[in-house]
Motif scaffolding. Sequence first.
Motif, PDB file in Angstrom:
ATOM      1  N   TRP A   7      11.582  -6.901  25.008  1.00 51.20           N
ATOM      2  CA  TRP A   7      10.556  -8.236  24.362  1.00 51.20           C
ATOM      3  C   TRP A   7      10.493  -8.156  23.921  1.00 51.20           C
ATOM      4  N   GLY A   8       8.767  -6.991  23.897  1.00 54.05           N
ATOM      5  CA  GLY A   8       7.547  -6.312  22.873  1.00 54.05           C
ATOM      6  C   GLY A   8       7.921  -7.124  21.643  1.00 54.05           C
ATOM      7  N   ILE A   9       9.189  -6.047  20.752  1.00 54.43           N
ATOM      8  CA  ILE A   9       9.289  -6.352  19.594  1.00 54.43           C
ATOM      9  C   ILE A   9       9.953  -7.998  19.294  1.00 54.43           C
ATOM     10  N   ARG A  10      10.473  -8.159  20.331  1.00 55.95           N
ATOM     11  CA  ARG A  10      10.903  -9.847  19.807  1.00 55.95           C
ATOM     12  C   ARG A  10       9.503 -10.247  19.698  1.00 55.95           C
ATOM     13  N   VAL A  11       8.261 -10.084  20.844  1.00 53.71           N
ATOM     14  CA  VAL A  11       6.797 -11.260  20.267  1.00 53.71           C
ATOM     15  C   VAL A  11       6.290 -10.694  19.194  1.00 53.71           C
ATOM     16  N   ILE A  12       6.029  -9.717  18.683  1.00 58.74           N
ATOM     17  CA  ILE A  12       5.141  -8.634  17.571  1.00 58.74           C
ATOM     18  C   ILE A  12       5.889  -8.945  16.854  1.00 58.74           C
ATOM     19  N   TYR A  13       7.420  -8.746  15.971  1.00 51.09           N
ATOM     20  CA  TYR A  13       7.492  -8.965  15.105  1.00 51.09           C
ATOM     21  C   TYR A  13       7.410 -10.417  14.665  1.00 51.09           C
ATOM     22  N   THR A  19       1.068 -14.019  10.848  1.00 50.47           N
ATOM     23  CA  THR A  19       0.122 -13.748  10.487  1.00 50.47           C
ATOM     24  C   THR A  19      -0.317 -13.757   8.987  1.00 50.47           C
ATOM     25  N   ILE A  20       0.971 -12.888   8.348  1.00 54.52           N
ATOM     26  CA  ILE A  20       0.468 -12.573   6.411  1.00 54.52           C
ATOM     27  C   ILE A  20       1.059 -14.116   5.921  1.00 54.52           C
ATOM     28  N   LEU A  21       1.653 -14.854   7.155  1.00 48.03           N
ATOM     29  CA  LEU A  21       2.263 -16.324   6.214  1.00 48.03           C
ATOM     30  C   LEU A  21       0.471 -16.943   6.341  1.00 48.03           C
ATOM     31  N   ALA A  22       0.372 -16.708   6.872  1.00 44.40           N
ATOM     32  CA  ALA A  22      -1.610 -17.550   7.248  1.00 44.40           C
ATOM     33  C   ALA A  22      -2.690 -17.463   6.480  1.00 44.40           C
ATOM     34  N   VAL A  23      -2.146 -15.755   6.049  1.00 48.07           N
ATOM     35  CA  VAL A  23      -3.431 -15.078   4.548  1.00 48.07           C
ATOM     36  C   VAL A  23      -3.299 -15.566   4.049  1.00 48.07           C
ATOM     37  N   TYR A 298       4.600 -25.056   3.583  1.00 50.02           N
ATOM     38  CA  TYR A 298       4.293 -23.973   4.721  1.00 50.02           C
ATOM     39  C   TYR A 298       5.061 -24.039   6.216  1.00 50.02           C
ATOM     40  N   THR A 299       5.013 -25.182   6.528  1.00 47.32           N
ATOM     41  CA  THR A 299       5.572 -25.435   7.546  1.00 47.32           C
ATOM     42  C   THR A 299       6.915 -25.261   8.029  1.00 47.32           C
ATOM     43  N   LEU A 300       8.025 -25.200   6.779  1.00 41.98           N
ATOM     44  CA  LEU A 300       9.440 -24.738   6.492  1.00 41.98           C
ATOM     45  C   LEU A 300       9.675 -23.180   6.301  1.00 41.98           C
ATOM     46  N   LEU A 301       8.796 -23.202   5.894  1.00 37.89           N
ATOM     47  CA  LEU A 301       8.172 -21.457   5.602  1.00 37.89           C
ATOM     48  C   LEU A 301       7.889 -20.208   6.791  1.00 37.89           C
ATOM     49  N   GLY A 302       6.470 -21.123   7.727  1.00 43.32           N
ATOM     50  CA  GLY A 302       6.762 -20.696   8.620  1.00 43.32           C
ATOM     51  C   GLY A 302       8.024 -20.610  10.258  1.00 43.32           C
ATOM     52  N   LEU A 303       8.578 -21.636   9.559  1.00 47.87           N
ATOM     53  CA  LEU A 303       9.866 -21.662  10.640  1.00 47.87           C
ATOM     54  C   LEU A 303      10.764 -20.809  10.359  1.00 47.87           C
ATOM     55  N   LEU A 304      11.078 -20.265   9.236  1.00 48.62           N
ATOM     56  CA  LEU A 304      11.966 -19.118   8.440  1.00 48.62           C
ATOM     57  C   LEU A 304      11.474 -18.170   8.582  1.00 48.62           C
ATOM     58  N   SER A 308      13.358 -15.572  10.854  1.00 50.51           N
ATOM     59  CA  SER A 308      14.278 -14.209  10.108  1.00 50.51           C
ATOM     60  C   SER A 308      13.591 -12.797  11.516  1.00 50.51           C
ATOM     61  N   SER A 309      12.127 -13.474  11.569  1.00 49.50           N
ATOM     62  CA  SER A 309      11.244 -12.071  12.721  1.00 49.50           C
ATOM     63  C   SER A 309      12.188 -11.906  12.905  1.00 49.50           C
TER      64      SER A 309
END
Length: 809
Positions: A7-13, A19-23, A298-304, A308-309
Amino acid sequence: MSQAKGWGIRVIYPLLGLTILAVIFIVHFQLTLAVQVQSHIQQQRLIAEQGKQLIETDLSELVSDLQVLATLAPVNTLAQKGSLQIMAQQFLAVAKNKNHYDQIRVLNPFGKELIRVDRRLGPGLTPAHLLQDKSGRYYVNDMQKLTESEVYLSPLDFNIEFGVVETPHRLVLRMGRALYNDNGEKVALLLVNYDGDRLKRHLQQIESTWPGGRLMLSDDVARLLPSQPDPLPSPLIQAMANQQRGLIQHNDFSWNFIGIRLPNKIRGQTNWTVISALPPSFRNQLRSNFWREQGGFYTLLGLLVVLSSIGISQLVIRNSTIKQLHDREKSFRKILERLPLAAVVLDRDFQLTFVNHAILGLFNLPRDGELPENDFAALVDIEECPLVEKRVNLAFDKGIAPPAFKAHLQVSGERRLINWHASLIDTSDGPRLALIGEDLTEHETQQAQLHRLSRAIEQSPSMVIITNIDGIVEYVNPSFGLITGYSMREIIGQTIRVLKSGRVLSEVYRQMWQTLQDGREWVGELENLTKAGNPLWVRVSIAPVINDHGETTHYVAVEQDITAEKALQASIAEEQAMRQRNDQMAAVGRAANMIAHDLRNPLSSVKMSLQMGRKRLNATDPDTAEIFGIALDQVTYMEDILSDLLSYSRPNQLQPEWIAINPLLESQILSLQGQIEQNNLTMNQSLALGLPTIYADPTKLRQLLQNLLENAVQAASEVDNGWVNVKSELRFTPKGQKLIISVENNGQPVDRETADRMFEPFFTTRAKGTGLGLAIVRRILDQHRAQCRVQALASGGLLLEIEFSLAAG
């Protein structure tokens, strides 16, 4: 892997991806905002520049008009009677053409109005009793100090009448100069009130092209035009006092100012500044625009990114789980023993530590038997052994399983191809390499057969086509493209019907499909079309492809190009038909020749007797002489028939030479000019210039043209307003260049049967005629290997086209 770690891996990714997308979003937003702000500031500068040019233009026009008014003033005779009235009329004329001047005034040196032209009066002259004393006004005081060459410019101000600010308020800008006579004496003050509202409207007009911004004009005391409800910020006022132009950012406002430089001769209000302002709302608008344009992306990109994560995290968890499963494989040998595939385990020295029953069965060895060699390398084909050794050594050295490989094993004289998959395992004796293999011997044999068959199809000179049951092409061999002109990309996915020429009976296709749907092979010949539209005859064999369930899945067609064979058959048939026609015509010609020779001499005697008899009876018995004349006409008609018979019965050998066709056509048309005029016909000629010469017999060609033209003239003579069109042209066809001669008339309608038979000997539709004229034309065309096309026109008459190939002989 523990559940908590999973579950940690599922949340961190996903969090890391967001975070990268927000930057990226923040950087993109800041860069876009900076670029757009810079663009608006640039536009702000341009708007201020336009305002500056507007003010300078208006002031320049005002100075120029003031100079014109000064020249109209009679400064040396101002005191004389009538001078003021003349000057008033001249100023009034100027005011009528310059409606942006509220007032044009002449004051005495002390400020008393002598003349006032007021726009509100029409414009018109202000009555003398309404003229005012302006001696106390600041602008009069300033103008009294002017030299002869100086011009006074006032600040923006409200107009004052009789000491009271006029309502409604009207902004004015005053410009004036002192008038001096030739003796250097100041005799009057010339003052013009410029309409400040006009200047305001001009600025507002420029401002309207700049949504969201403001454009203003400021004087020394920060009076603004148009009016600004809030005072200018002190940093802007200070910058305007020290700089000619600049940009000030204050409280999210963007202020751009440009000072207006006035000529040195202007006194009074000399500091004018054009100010363009962007309020804070424009930045908010830019932020809103960015979110409206990019928010969805960006909303669509965030969903992707989230999806993907999650996928990546699942893959990581799965790989980790598989590794742990491999580590826990303690009963590996038992699993291999139960496998239906061949399985062996090797140590580092290629010695077999385990073989399962399946590999023994491949070589027909008993289940409790063993391979003849314990060294795996000794069992591998000698040519493949170095590759196998390299892969095994690499696996032990690197600690990773090598990729799958194929190798032949030879046991007891039997050779089998096996596809091996390797896996490293840990045992108590150290690492081992497990090889699990699939027997590909039968598959290899089938692949070799398929390869040979594929090569045979690819290199076959015949066309091979595979379609589905709906006739959609799924495969063609290279010969198909070479013969039809269609590339594989063009034809794949298309229906095979694209090749249909439309000249094959639908019954043939119906029988073909019925045969195929019955599961039987169909063989026949079809006429198709190439991509270029050329005829393509093929001999076809089509067979259905039936699967294990007895269902037809595809059709395979093998087609042989027989176009050349068909052309040869047609040529042979044409030669035979021509030979048969020539034999028939020769027999008819011999009979006609005999008849013509036997009748010509008696007819000559009869003709001579009739001529002599008519000559003797012309004076004594006119009626009998007329009967002799009618008989003589019939004898002449019979002689014409005999001439045609002799001409048709003696087809002389060709004596060809290079000749031009247009002179022959012109001479034959000229020879028929009498008949044309007699029948009141219209002869239209359209002879192309620069036609190449043709290799033909000029005598026979002349006879051909004469017969065609005579036939057309006779047909056109049978109708009112008859006409004949003659045309020559050069035509380009797929078979080369052709010289075309066309003869068209608007005679009586011709049915299909008559058009088809008109070249037959002795066939005619006229009461008088041998029916040999067009037959002679046909013979001459055959001798020259030329073609003739006949078309019955819907409106009546015929169109005949003669086609000569441009080739020697």
